[in-house]
Design an enzyme around this catalytic site. Structure first.
Site, PDB file in Angstrom:
ATOM      1  CD  GLU A  85      28.610  51.078  48.186  1.00  0.00           C
ATOM      2  OE1 GLU A  85      29.994  50.621  48.432  1.00  0.00           O
ATOM      3  OE2 GLU A  85      28.099  51.472  48.951  1.00  0.00           O
ATOM      4  CB  CYS A 106      29.242  41.955  39.443  1.00  0.00           C
ATOM      5  SG  CYS A 106      30.126  41.008  38.468  1.00  0.00           S
ATOM      6  CB  CYS A 110      35.071  37.193  42.403  1.00  0.00           C
ATOM      7  SG  CYS A 110      35.079  37.410  40.669  1.00  0.00           S
ATOM      8  N   GLY A 158      30.874  45.607  39.128  1.00  0.00           N
ATOM      9  CA  GLY A 158      30.290  45.327  38.092  1.00  0.00           C
ATOM     10  C   GLY A 158      31.748  44.636  37.542  1.00  0.00           C
ATOM     11  CD  GLU A 159      34.618  41.420  33.739  1.00  0.00           C
ATOM     12  OE1 GLU A 159      35.044  41.802  34.427  1.00  0.00           O
ATOM     13  OE2 GLU A 159      34.716  42.614  32.530  1.00  0.00           O
ATOM     14  CG  LEU A 214      45.481  36.174  36.420  1.00  0.00           C
ATOM     15  CD1 LEU A 214      44.835  35.822  34.938  1.00  0.00           C
ATOM     16  CD2 LEU A 214      47.114  35.933  35.612  1.00  0.00           C
ATOM     17  CG  HIS A 215      41.912  36.967  41.622  1.00  0.00           C
ATOM     18  ND1 HIS A 215      42.660  38.648  41.647  1.00  0.00           N
ATOM     19  CD2 HIS A 215      40.921  37.569  41.016  1.00  0.00           C
ATOM     20  CE1 HIS A 215      41.780  39.443  41.267  1.00  0.00           C
ATOM     21  NE2 HIS A 215      40.122  38.336  41.119  1.00  0.00           N
ATOM     22  CB  CYS A 335      40.355  46.241  45.796  1.00  0.00           C
ATOM     23  SG  CYS A 335      40.987  47.372  45.399  1.00  0.00           S
TER      24      CYS A 335
HETATM   25  S1  SF4 Z   1      35.390  41.142  41.683  1.00  0.00           S
HETATM   26 FE1  SF4 Z   1      34.746  42.429  39.813  1.00  0.00          FE
HETATM   27  S2  SF4 Z   1      33.706  41.082  38.650  1.00  0.00           S
HETATM   28 FE2  SF4 Z   1      34.000  39.549  40.603  1.00  0.00          FE
HETATM   29  S3  SF4 Z   1      32.151  39.597  41.461  1.00  0.00           S
HETATM   30 FE3  SF4 Z   1      32.873  41.718  42.653  1.00  0.00          FE
HETATM   31  S4  SF4 Z   1      33.241  43.431  40.920  1.00  0.00           S
HETATM   32 FE4  SF4 Z   1      32.386  41.498  40.021  1.00  0.00          FE
END
Ligand code: SF4
Length: 341
Positions: A85, A106, A110, A158-159, A214-215, A335
């Site tokens: 997407e 990913c 997270c 993805g990262e 960061l969170h 997001c």
């Molecule tokens: S926030 Fe980003 S790094 Fe974390 S699982 Fe989702 S896509 Fe992956």
């Protein structure tokens, strides 16, 4: 689009060299997404080349536009029947940005992220990343004539630094003046804190914006939210950012997904401010607060009051802070919501 193969085919079939330039300009500069649209080419050439090559490495499955018309989410088939997407966002009137994906799923997982819940299927190729830009440029050409993509954010599925080579190649195509030609400062790459990636990026792309999600600034909480924190804990991220800022003199954007009752307190804001000041002068940071978009998981959205109080306290503590407008929540395109569902 494989320019080398197209160049070889044009040459083998006796076409003049400038045909390649016409194709490159039409695709990268003018938003053509099929050879039929490139009317500068003679019709027999268009008819022949369309059976040999494809401009896009992705095939749209569904395109959903938000009610407000400020976000459009695309779900795309890849050649191997995976899906990915990507989102087109109208952050400012007349100015569009795209949020691109770099992996199918990913591996970081997270806990609040719909993409992470799926695990990793595979990395995207440079062509598949660039095709997201080419698709949206063509979409704007058809649906918002005269409007263009002014920014690219590597913050979809993805990262990015776990697919560094493809991301780097796509950045070269995005910024090459002869190809897409976006200015470095109009592109941001967002990492969840992949330390070797941050160090490499500082050397390879010092003018492209870096964003770090960061969170939380306590290892215990951060490891719960972002499992990669066990591998690259906060002190390593701090050192990498110190070195990044020393080497590039660039500001770093800190992404902070705010979860109701988890990381939205005044003491969380104070700790964040102290942590950042331990890395570098506050002038090097802008914190983008992203109020959590409720998905089906165990977290809730923070209240507007908590978000405002958090942001105001950061400002009082000399840390520049913005609250991101949630675009596309009604199309599951905000997001943390991309999941190829
Ligand atoms: S926030 Fe980003 S790094 Fe974390 S699982 Fe989702 S896509 Fe992956």
């Amino acid at each position: 689009m494989d320019l080398k193969k197209i160049a070889a085919w044009l040459s083998d079939n006796g076409h003049p060299e400038f045909r390649l330039q016409q194709i490159t300009d039409a695709v990268y500069k003018k938003g053509s997404a099929s050879f039929e649209e490139i009317t500068a080419l003679p019709e027999p050439l268009r008819n022949a080349i369309k059976y040999k090559f494809r401009i896009l490495a992705i095939e749209p499955e569904t395109i959903l536009e938000s009610k407000a018309g400020d976000a459009v989410k695309g779900s795309f088939w890849l050649k191997d029947k995976h899906k990915v997407e990507s989102v087109l966002l109208n952050l400012f009137p007349g100015k569009w940005s795209i949020c691109v994906s770099t992996q199918v799923g990913c591996p970081v997982q997270c806990v609040f992220c719909a993409t992470g819940r799926r695990g990793l299927k595979r990395n995207l190729s440079p062509d598949e990343i660039i095709s997201q830009h080419l698709f949206w440029a063509n979409y704007l050409k058809k649906h918002r004539p005269g409007e263009k993509i002014g920014g690219v954010i590597y913050m979809g599925m993805g990262e990015p630094f776990l697919n560094y080579e493809s991301v780097a190649e796509s950045l070269r195509i995005m910024t090459d003046p002869d190809l897409i030609g976006l200015g470095d400062r109009h592109i941001s790459v967002s990492t969840v804190g992949h330390v070797p990636g941050i160090r490499r990026f500082a050397k390879d792309f010092p003018q492209i914006n870096l964003a770090v999600s960061l969170h939380a600034v306590e290892n215990e909480l951060r490891s719960k939210l972002v499992p990669l924190n066990d591998k690259y804990p906060l002190d390593q991220i701090s050192k990498a950012l110190k070195d990044y800022i020393y080497a590039t003199k660039r500001k770093v954007f800190i992404e902070y997904v705010m979860l109701g009752g988890v990381n939205d307190s005044q003491s969380s804001a104070r700790r964040l401010s102290e942590w950042l000041k331990g890395v570098a002068s506050p002038k090097y940071f802008t914190v983008n607060i992203i109020p959590y978009n409720a998905t089906a998981y165990d977290f809730k959205a923070p209240t507007k009051e908590r978000v405002a109080a958090f942001s105001n306290l950061l400002l009082t503590l000399n840390i520049s802070s913005t609250v991101r407008k949630s675009l596309g929540a009604d199309i599951i395109g905000a997001c943390g919501q991309l999941a190829d569902k």
